[in-house]
Design an enzyme around this catalytic site. Structure first.
Site, short mmCIF file in Angstrom:
data_model
loop_
_atom_site.label_atom_id
_atom_site.label_comp_id
_atom_site.label_asym_id
_atom_site.label_seq_id
_atom_site.Cartn_x
_atom_site.Cartn_y
_atom_site.Cartn_z
N ASP A 52 0.82 -1.20 0.00
CA ASP A 52 0.00 0.00 0.00
C ASP A 52 0.86 1.26 0.00
O ASP A 52 2.07 1.21 0.20
CB ASP A 52 -0.91 0.01 1.23
CG ASP A 52 -2.01 -1.04 1.16
OD1 ASP A 52 -2.38 -1.44 0.04
OD2 ASP A 52 -2.48 -1.47 2.23
N TYR A 110 7.15 -10.00 7.44
CA TYR A 110 7.00 -8.56 7.57
C TYR A 110 7.64 -8.09 8.87
O TYR A 110 7.73 -8.84 9.85
CB TYR A 110 5.53 -8.16 7.59
CG TYR A 110 4.84 -8.19 6.25
CD1 TYR A 110 4.82 -7.07 5.42
CD2 TYR A 110 4.18 -9.34 5.82
CE1 TYR A 110 4.17 -7.10 4.19
CE2 TYR A 110 3.54 -9.38 4.59
CZ TYR A 110 3.53 -8.25 3.78
OH TYR A 110 2.89 -8.28 2.57
#
Length: 244
Positions: A52, A110
Site C-alpha cells: 500500500d 514482515y
C-alpha cells in the site's frame, strides 16, 4: 526469451503503493519505465506483493519475461542507474519459465516498527509509527505469541480484500526492542488485507493496557474486527522477505 526474478528494496513514502495507477506515481510504474529504458521492452511484471501507499520493502520479488541481452550480473546496476533514489534492484537472476513472483511464493515475512517515546523523532519519521507513550513490552511479547498457528483471521482484516479464505498460518511472531524502537517480526504462509497492520495496532493496544494479552485467542476466535485494535499506519510496515 527468459524469465527474470528481481529483488527490490524501496522506501514507499513518496509512492501510492506498488500497483500501477493512471493518476498516481507507483513503484510498479517506475520499475516499468526503468526496464524499458534499459532493455527497450515493456514486459508484464508480476509482484509477490502489492504494498500500500507509504509501505516499504526490503525484499519484494518481481518476475517478468524478457529477451534482453544485458548480463544478469550487470542488470541491477543498469536499472539502478535510471531508477529513483528511493527504489533499488538488489539482485537479478534467471528463473524457471514457470516461476511466478506471486503464485510461486510459499510465505512472507514482515517487520512493523513502533517508536515509543514522548518526543517525536525526525530520524524515524516515515519509518515507524510514533506512539508518544511507553508501552508494556513484556505484555506485547506475550500477546504476540498467541497469533502463531493456523487460525481464521477475520478479526484482523480490513474490508476490500479479494482473498477467498481468511484462514492463514502464522509461523512466528515476536517483538524485538532496541532503545525506543519496538519491532514486530512476523512470518506466515500469507496475510490478509491490512492484517499485519491490524495485528500491530492490536499489540499497541495491549502495550497501552487497553487489551489484555490473554484476550487475543478470544478475539481471534470471535472473528469480530471491532474487538481488535486499530489499523496501524503504513509507514511502520516493511515487507522483509518472500519465501519460495
Amino acid at each position: 526469451m527468459k524469465n527474470l526474478r528481481l529483488i527490490l528494496e524501496y522506501r514507499g513514502t513518496r509512492y501510492a503503493g506498488w500497483q500501477k495507477q493512471n493518476n498516481a506515481v507507483t513503484i510498479q510504474g517506475k520499475l516499468e519505465e526503468a526496464i524499458e529504458k534499459i532493455t527497450g521492452e515493456r514486459p508484464k511484471i508480476y509482484s509477490s506483493s502489492r504494498t500500500d501507499a507509504g509501505v516499504h520493502a526490503l525484499g519484494l520479488c518481481v518476475s517478468f519475461k524478457t529477451s534482453t541481452k544485458v548480463p544478469m550480473e550487470k542488470l541491477p546496476l543498469a536499472l539502478n542507474s535510471v531508477l529513483p533514489h528511493d527504489i533499488a534492484v538488489v539482485s537479478a537472476a534467471e528463473a524457471d519459465m514457470d516461476f511466478h513472483a506471486r503464485f510461486s511464493a510459499k510465505g512472507k515475512k514482515y517487520i512493523y516498527k513502533i517508536h515509543s517515546r514522548a518526543a517525536r523523532s525526525p530520524i524515524h519519521r516515515g519509518f515507524a509509527w510514533h506512539v508518544p507513550r511507553r508501552l508494556d513490552f513484556e505484555a506485547m511479547q506475550e500477546a504476540a505469541a498467541h497469533f502463531v498457528g493456523k487460525h481464521d483471521f477475520s478479526a484482523f482484516k480490513s474490508t476490500g480484500g479479494s482473498e477467498n479464505t481468511s484462514i492463514r498460518t502464522i509461523h512466528s511472531a515476536e517483538l524485538i526492542k532496541s532503545g525506543d524502537i519496538l519491532e514486530l517480526h512476523i512470518s506466515g504462509d500469507g496475510f490478509l488485507y491490512n492484517m499485519v497492520r491490524i495485528i500491530a495496532g492490536t499489540l499497541v493496544y495491549v502495550g497501552l493496557g487497553k487489551i489484555e494479552p490473554q484476550e487475543i485467542p478470544d478475539i481471534i476466535s470471535s472473528g469480530d474486527r471491532t474487538r481488535a485494535g486499530k489499523t496501524a499506519p503504513p509507514e511502520g510496515l516493511f515487507l522483509s522477505e518472500v519465501y519460495y
